[in-house]
Design an enzyme around this catalytic site. Structure first.
Site, mmCIF file in Angstrom:
data_model
loop_
_atom_site.group_PDB
_atom_site.id
_atom_site.type_symbol
_atom_site.label_atom_id
_atom_site.label_comp_id
_atom_site.label_asym_id
_atom_site.label_seq_id
_atom_site.Cartn_x
_atom_site.Cartn_y
_atom_site.Cartn_z
ATOM 1 N N GLU A 240 -3.979 2.984 6.996
ATOM 2 C CA GLU A 240 -3.851 2.850 5.482
ATOM 3 C C GLU A 240 -4.475 4.122 4.836
ATOM 4 O OE1 GLU A 240 -5.113 -0.676 3.558
ATOM 5 O OE2 GLU A 240 -5.913 0.519 1.892
ATOM 6 N N SER B 35 -10.323 -0.034 3.800
ATOM 7 C CA SER B 35 -9.363 -0.431 4.986
ATOM 8 C C SER B 35 -9.022 0.772 5.655
ATOM 9 C CB SER B 35 -8.519 -1.369 4.442
ATOM 10 O OG SER B 35 -9.022 -2.571 4.086
ATOM 11 N N ARG C 24 0.916 -1.171 0.019
ATOM 12 C CA ARG C 24 -0.001 -0.042 -0.127
ATOM 13 C C ARG C 24 0.993 1.327 -0.113
ATOM 14 N NH1 ARG C 24 -2.665 -3.623 -0.834
ATOM 15 N NH2 ARG C 24 -5.010 -4.054 0.097
#
Ligand code: EPU
Length: 305
Positions: A297, A227, A174
């Site tokens: 995130e 998320s 990510r």
């Protein structure tokens, strides 16, 4: 020195299609966030490049917006210019797909299947644009963009167009050099992915199955940012949040989803401050219970107190 000189403001106000104090909440999947000082939506890459060069020359801060997923914009909004990138063309070249940064990943997954290409079914579970996916090496169901990406074309204000290999982009879990490295502030123009020839109908039925599963395990019909936390190595943030007894925890109209612990849902009217407090409370509690530091995130941007 502030970027708000009379000449810079005059330049911004002279841009075709410019809007001032433009609300951004409705342009994010969370439905949260204050206004952009200045806002521009552009569908031609040359136009975007010109504007970004102009910002650089005048030291005007800018922020590149795609589909507004994975984003928590501060209640006080974003300083300077927000450019929404809405370039949406694509080209199928044999087993390669070249897509503009503003194209949605879910759309690209369907385009791949229609073209009889396999290996990109996971794209159906990735909210956001191609540009956003390169920016954070997006993924789903254990697959990531870096597994199919062969090259990205980008633009660095002041330095012009560049071609980036996956190594140049330093794609990690990510993250990328665009999010946290040497390419910060650069624009993704387009990305090329390498797929395999195969049965498009099989790709479509796999995507339908994966979407059904996602519907059952994630609150995808709600206002959320995807998320909230990265998964810590070998574990799941959602599982940890649940094990800490935090599902249903609330701040104002922001609540930790009862369906999936790694989602925060805006029930309507939640503020960015509500969400930030909820994130902090979850981190503190998971650290206290399990001695694990959850790393967000979701990207917090804008003017935070
Ligand atoms: N789990 C719980 N409680 C929960 C949520 C999950 O016990 O509230 C357990 C599940 O039962 C499962 C494990 O945790 O055993 C993993 O959960 P899940 O399969 O839902 O996947 P995840 O690790 O939570 C990741 C991605 C998602 C992606 C799914 C697809 C991250 C941070 N998240 O979630 O990506 O959709 O896999 O399988 O990598 C996103 O990035 O925005 C995103 C939604």
């Amino acid at each position: 020195m502030s970027w708000r000189s009379a000449s810079s403001l005059a330049w911004l106000r002279g841009l075709s299609g410019i809007r001032e104090k433009e609300p951004l909440a409705s342009r994010t999947s969370f439905g949260i966030g204050g206004p952009a000082d200045f806002f521009l939506e552009l569908g031609r890459i040359e136009g975007i490049e010109k504007v970004l060069d102009g910002c650089r020359e005048r030291a005007i801060p800018y922020f590149l917006l795609g589909a507004g997923t994975n984003l928590l914009i501060a209640d006080a909004g974003i300083e300077g210019l927000v450019v929404r990138v809405v370039t949406r063309e694509y080209h199928v070249e044999g087993t390669r797909l070249r897509a503009d940064a503003g194209l949605k990943m879910m759309r690209l997954a369907r385009i791949a299947a229609d073209a009889g290409l396999r290996g990109f079914e996971f794209g159906i579970g990735v909210p956001g644009t191609v540009g956003g996916a390169v920016y954070q090496n997006a993924g789903c169901w254990g697959k990531e963009l870096r597994e199919v990406l062969v090259e990205a074309c980008g633009f660095v204000p002041g330095a012009g167009r560049q071609r980036w290999s996956p190594a140049d982009l330093r794609l990690g879990y990510r993250t990328s050099a665009l999010r946290e490295g040497a390419l910060k502030g650069a624009l993704v123009v387009e990305a090329t992915i390498q797929l395999q020839r195969g049965d498009g109908e099989e790709a479509k039925s796999l995507m339908a199955k994966l979407t059904r599963e996602r519907n059952e395990t994630q609150p995808i019909k709600t206002k959320n940012c995807g998320s909230v936390f990265k998964n810590p190595a070998g574990d799941s943030a959602g599982r940890l949040v649940q094990a800490a007894g935090l599902k249903g925890m609330r701040e104002g109209a922001a609540v930790v989803s009862a369906m999936h612990g790694n989602f925060i849902v805006n029930e309507g009217g939640a503020t960015a401050a509500d969400v930030a407090r909820l994130i902090e409370r979850a981190r503190v509690e998971v650290r206290r219970r399990f001695n694990i530091d959850l790393e967000p995130e979701v990207e917090q941007v804008g003017r935070w107190p």
